[in-house]
Design a protein around this motif. Sequence first.
Motif, PDB file in Angstrom:
ATOM      1  N   GLY A   1      32.493  20.200  57.882  1.00 40.81           N
ATOM      2  CA  GLY A   1      31.369  20.305  56.967  1.00 40.81           C
ATOM      3  C   GLY A   1      31.212  21.692  56.370  1.00 40.81           C
ATOM      4  N   PHE A   2      30.156  21.841  55.579  1.00 33.85           N
ATOM      5  CA  PHE A   2      29.834  23.124  54.964  1.00 33.85           C
ATOM      6  C   PHE A   2      29.396  24.140  56.016  1.00 33.85           C
TER       7      PHE A   2
ATOM      8  N   LEU B   1      23.082  18.534  52.289  1.00 27.86           N
ATOM      9  CA  LEU B   1      23.213  19.979  52.482  1.00 27.86           C
ATOM     10  C   LEU B   1      21.904  20.688  52.156  1.00 27.86           C
ATOM     11  N   ALA B   2      21.240  20.281  51.089  1.00 29.07           N
ATOM     12  CA  ALA B   2      19.974  20.909  50.701  1.00 29.07           C
ATOM     13  C   ALA B   2      18.948  20.806  51.822  1.00 29.07           C
TER      14      ALA B   2
ATOM     15  N   ARG C   1      32.531  35.836  38.583  1.00 25.92           N
ATOM     16  CA  ARG C   1      31.246  36.454  38.930  1.00 25.92           C
ATOM     17  C   ARG C   1      31.236  37.034  40.351  1.00 25.92           C
ATOM     18  N   ARG C   2      32.302  36.851  41.089  1.00 23.77           N
ATOM     19  CA  ARG C   2      32.401  37.317  42.482  1.00 23.77           C
ATOM     20  C   ARG C   2      31.294  36.721  43.349  1.00 23.77           C
ATOM     21  N   ILE C   3      31.090  35.423  43.193  1.00 24.35           N
ATOM     22  CA  ILE C   3      30.088  34.713  43.981  1.00 24.35           C
ATOM     23  C   ILE C   3      30.802  33.893  45.050  1.00 24.35           C
ATOM     24  N   PRO C   4      30.514  34.110  46.329  1.00 23.87           N
ATOM     25  CA  PRO C   4      31.131  33.284  47.376  1.00 23.87           C
ATOM     26  C   PRO C   4      30.703  31.830  47.216  1.00 23.87           C
ATOM     27  N   SER C   5      31.615  30.918  47.518  1.00 23.65           N
ATOM     28  CA  SER C   5      31.327  29.507  47.272  1.00 23.65           C
ATOM     29  C   SER C   5      32.118  28.617  48.218  1.00 23.65           C
ATOM     30  N   GLN C   6      31.660  27.385  48.300  1.00 27.49           N
ATOM     31  CA  GLN C   6      32.362  26.334  49.034  1.00 27.49           C
ATOM     32  C   GLN C   6      32.265  25.053  48.216  1.00 27.49           C
TER      33      GLN C   6
ATOM     34  N   GLY D   1      39.611  19.940  55.791  1.00 27.64           N
ATOM     35  CA  GLY D   1      38.525  19.907  54.820  1.00 27.64           C
ATOM     36  C   GLY D   1      37.579  18.786  55.215  1.00 27.64           C
ATOM     37  N   PRO D   2      36.930  18.139  54.259  1.00 27.82           N
ATOM     38  CA  PRO D   2      37.145  18.259  52.814  1.00 27.82           C
ATOM     39  C   PRO D   2      36.479  19.460  52.167  1.00 27.82           C
ATOM     40  N   VAL D   3      35.832  20.321  52.977  1.00 28.45           N
ATOM     41  CA  VAL D   3      35.188  21.520  52.436  1.00 28.45           C
ATOM     42  C   VAL D   3      36.193  22.674  52.456  1.00 28.45           C
ATOM     43  N   PHE D   4      36.339  23.329  51.304  1.00 32.68           N
ATOM     44  CA  PHE D   4      37.252  24.461  51.192  1.00 32.68           C
ATOM     45  C   PHE D   4      36.578  25.604  50.433  1.00 32.68           C
TER      46      PHE D   4
END
Length: 290
Positions: free
Chosen positions: A100-101, A125-126, A211-216, A254-257
Amino acid sequence: MRQMRAEILSTHKLGEYQSLTLVAPEIAERARPGQFIAVRMPEGRDFLLRRHFAIHQASRRGGWAGTLEFVVDPGGPGTAWVAAASSHEFLDVIGPLGKGFAYPKRLMNCLLIAEGRGAATIYFLAQELLARGRRVDMVVGAETMDRVFKPIEGKRLSQTISFVTRDESLGERGTVLDVVPAMVESAKTEVIYAAAPVPTLKRIAAFCRERRIPSQVVVEEPMGCGYGLCHTCVVPVARRDGSGYDNLRACIDGPVFDPARVLWDRWLTEAPRLLPTPPEGFPVVRSWPA
């Protein structure tokens, strides 16, 4: 991971989707946003492989404790069979599957992006982010209003939300990427999560890199077994140090990468995926803020 015979507690239609709630306490207790379940198909049918569905909600306490909700987007004989199931029937289910996330360790402003049925994962997730005191903003898009999943639920879970449809039947006309830049500025976004078709995820990855924003992101790669045995769902992912890449299985790795490490051009091309690493290696990706 558990295999169990789960009773369908309820089922109802939501636009073009069908939502099913199962009594599955052992799976619900362990489920995390981004994970999925595998549903067995009936015997004597032409379709044999289990069908895989993202977990939309998992209730661990209260009156709905031990229940699990997932969403079906009927598009073939297998998903149509699941969507047609009735209350009090039983399904053979395995789950929760996959990784998961990850949640930010610090209090951060989180932007959640969903397209189509990806909203089912994003809403789960929210809920978890809000329970941990994070700010949640959303961008939710689809082809038409009927394919926007639970818009009222999205409003309830977010500080601010933008809806986007290609035909302007709900919210603005366009795609999620058309409104993401403005939302990032207004919400002072520090982290991005996304669930959408792969072409959209590729564009989100490019935006986050710029934008150099970390993400998943959670990928929608077709799966065969769902347990890592068949290797039909591999995704080329660069190693953390940039020394090369590995074909990771979306079902168990995954499925989160981290989209900054996914080699999108290699993944989406028709060329063989086992290509050599370039002499200069791949960019080194900074760690997730967790």
